[in-house]
Design a protein around this motif. Structure first.
Motif, PDB file in Angstrom:
ATOM      1  N   LEU A  23       7.240   8.240 -28.193  1.00  0.00           N
ATOM      2  CA  LEU A  23       8.138   9.061 -28.993  1.00  0.00           C
ATOM      3  C   LEU A  23       7.431   9.625 -30.217  1.00  0.00           C
ATOM      4  O   LEU A  23       6.651   8.942 -30.860  1.00  0.00           O
ATOM      5  CB  LEU A  23       9.343   8.244 -29.472  1.00  0.00           C
ATOM      6  N   SER A  24       7.773  10.856 -30.525  1.00  0.00           N
ATOM      7  CA  SER A  24       7.276  11.454 -31.766  1.00  0.00           C
ATOM      8  C   SER A  24       8.011  10.815 -32.937  1.00  0.00           C
ATOM      9  O   SER A  24       9.034  10.148 -32.757  1.00  0.00           O
ATOM     10  CB  SER A  24       7.537  12.961 -31.760  1.00  0.00           C
ATOM     11  N   GLU A  25       7.514  11.054 -34.136  1.00  0.00           N
ATOM     12  CA  GLU A  25       8.163  10.501 -35.327  1.00  0.00           C
ATOM     13  C   GLU A  25       9.591  11.026 -35.454  1.00  0.00           C
ATOM     14  O   GLU A  25      10.508  10.282 -35.777  1.00  0.00           O
ATOM     15  CB  GLU A  25       7.356  10.842 -36.577  1.00  0.00           C
ATOM     16  N   ALA A  27      11.557  12.050 -32.999  1.00  0.00           N
ATOM     17  CA  ALA A  27      12.387  11.457 -31.948  1.00  0.00           C
ATOM     18  C   ALA A  27      12.762  10.025 -32.319  1.00  0.00           C
ATOM     19  O   ALA A  27      13.902   9.596 -32.096  1.00  0.00           O
ATOM     20  CB  ALA A  27      11.654  11.489 -30.611  1.00  0.00           C
ATOM     21  N   LEU A  28      11.821   9.290 -32.890  1.00  0.00           N
ATOM     22  CA  LEU A  28      12.099   7.927 -33.332  1.00  0.00           C
ATOM     23  C   LEU A  28      13.132   7.932 -34.462  1.00  0.00           C
ATOM     24  O   LEU A  28      14.048   7.119 -34.476  1.00  0.00           O
ATOM     25  CB  LEU A  28      10.812   7.238 -33.783  1.00  0.00           C
ATOM     26  N   ASP A  29      13.017   8.885 -35.374  1.00  0.00           N
ATOM     27  CA  ASP A  29      14.008   9.026 -36.447  1.00  0.00           C
ATOM     28  C   ASP A  29      15.395   9.280 -35.865  1.00  0.00           C
ATOM     29  O   ASP A  29      16.388   8.742 -36.346  1.00  0.00           O
ATOM     30  CB  ASP A  29      13.631  10.161 -37.403  1.00  0.00           C
ATOM     31  N   GLY A  30      15.464  10.098 -34.825  1.00  0.00           N
ATOM     32  CA  GLY A  30      16.742  10.379 -34.171  1.00  0.00           C
ATOM     33  C   GLY A  30      17.328   9.146 -33.503  1.00  0.00           C
ATOM     34  O   GLY A  30      18.542   8.948 -33.496  1.00  0.00           O
ATOM     35  N   LEU A  31      16.446   8.315 -32.961  1.00  0.00           N
ATOM     36  CA  LEU A  31      16.891   7.071 -32.346  1.00  0.00           C
ATOM     37  C   LEU A  31      17.440   6.120 -33.398  1.00  0.00           C
ATOM     38  O   LEU A  31      18.409   5.400 -33.169  1.00  0.00           O
ATOM     39  CB  LEU A  31      15.716   6.419 -31.603  1.00  0.00           C
ATOM     40  N   LEU A  32      16.833   6.122 -34.568  1.00  0.00           N
ATOM     41  CA  LEU A  32      17.240   5.215 -35.640  1.00  0.00           C
ATOM     42  C   LEU A  32      18.499   5.667 -36.378  1.00  0.00           C
ATOM     43  O   LEU A  32      19.169   4.851 -37.022  1.00  0.00           O
ATOM     44  CB  LEU A  32      16.106   5.062 -36.656  1.00  0.00           C
ATOM     45  N   ALA A  33      18.829   6.940 -36.287  1.00  0.00           N
ATOM     46  CA  ALA A  33      19.951   7.486 -37.062  1.00  0.00           C
ATOM     47  C   ALA A  33      21.244   6.677 -36.912  1.00  0.00           C
ATOM     48  O   ALA A  33      21.892   6.380 -37.921  1.00  0.00           O
ATOM     49  CB  ALA A  33      20.170   8.947 -36.718  1.00  0.00           C
ATOM     50  N   PRO A  34      21.658   6.311 -35.704  1.00  0.00           N
ATOM     51  CA  PRO A  34      22.921   5.577 -35.586  1.00  0.00           C
ATOM     52  C   PRO A  34      22.769   4.053 -35.700  1.00  0.00           C
ATOM     53  O   PRO A  34      23.734   3.321 -35.480  1.00  0.00           O
ATOM     54  CB  PRO A  34      23.402   5.960 -34.186  1.00  0.00           C
ATOM     55  N   CYS A  35      21.600   3.564 -36.051  1.00  0.00           N
ATOM     56  CA  CYS A  35      21.346   2.116 -36.063  1.00  0.00           C
ATOM     57  C   CYS A  35      22.038   1.397 -37.206  1.00  0.00           C
ATOM     58  O   CYS A  35      22.305   1.966 -38.256  1.00  0.00           O
ATOM     59  CB  CYS A  35      19.845   1.844 -36.170  1.00  0.00           C
ATOM     60  N   GLU A  36      22.302   0.138 -36.951  1.00  0.00           N
ATOM     61  CA  GLU A  36      22.812  -0.752 -37.983  1.00  0.00           C
ATOM     62  C   GLU A  36      22.171  -2.117 -37.764  1.00  0.00           C
ATOM     63  O   GLU A  36      21.746  -2.439 -36.660  1.00  0.00           O
ATOM     64  CB  GLU A  36      24.329  -0.882 -37.930  1.00  0.00           C
ATOM     65  N   ILE A  37      22.080  -2.886 -38.825  1.00  0.00           N
ATOM     66  CA  ILE A  37      21.541  -4.240 -38.723  1.00  0.00           C
ATOM     67  C   ILE A  37      22.712  -5.206 -38.751  1.00  0.00           C
ATOM     68  O   ILE A  37      23.605  -5.094 -39.590  1.00  0.00           O
ATOM     69  CB  ILE A  37      20.563  -4.532 -39.874  1.00  0.00           C
TER      70      ILE A  37
END
Length: 66
Positions: A23-25, A27-37
């Motif tokens: 993944l490009s940076e 694309a990785l940012d897009g993957l992280l957008a909806p993340c929660e811990i």
């Protein structure tokens, strides 16, 4: 229990897995957008067998029994 999202912490964990190397940076940012811990106490059931998958879990600390 939810915890404030730390993008650097999660990005580091994903990079260590090797699963997202292609993944490009952006694309990785897009993957992280909806993340929660989520902080899960010992013994908490996170997912039941047969339950439809609607999330990706990355264990940052501790262990999980499957």
């Amino acid at each position: 229990m939810q915890h404030p999202f730390d993008a650097e912490l999660v990005t580091d964990a994903l990079e260590r897995t090797g699963l997202f190397d292609a993944l490009s940076e952006s694309a990785l940012d897009g993957l992280l957008a909806p993340c929660e811990i989520r902080l899960c106490p010992p013994g908490e059931v996170v997912l039941h067998e047969g339950q439809p998958g609607d999330a990706l879990y990355v264990v940052l600390e501790g262990a999980v029994q499957v």
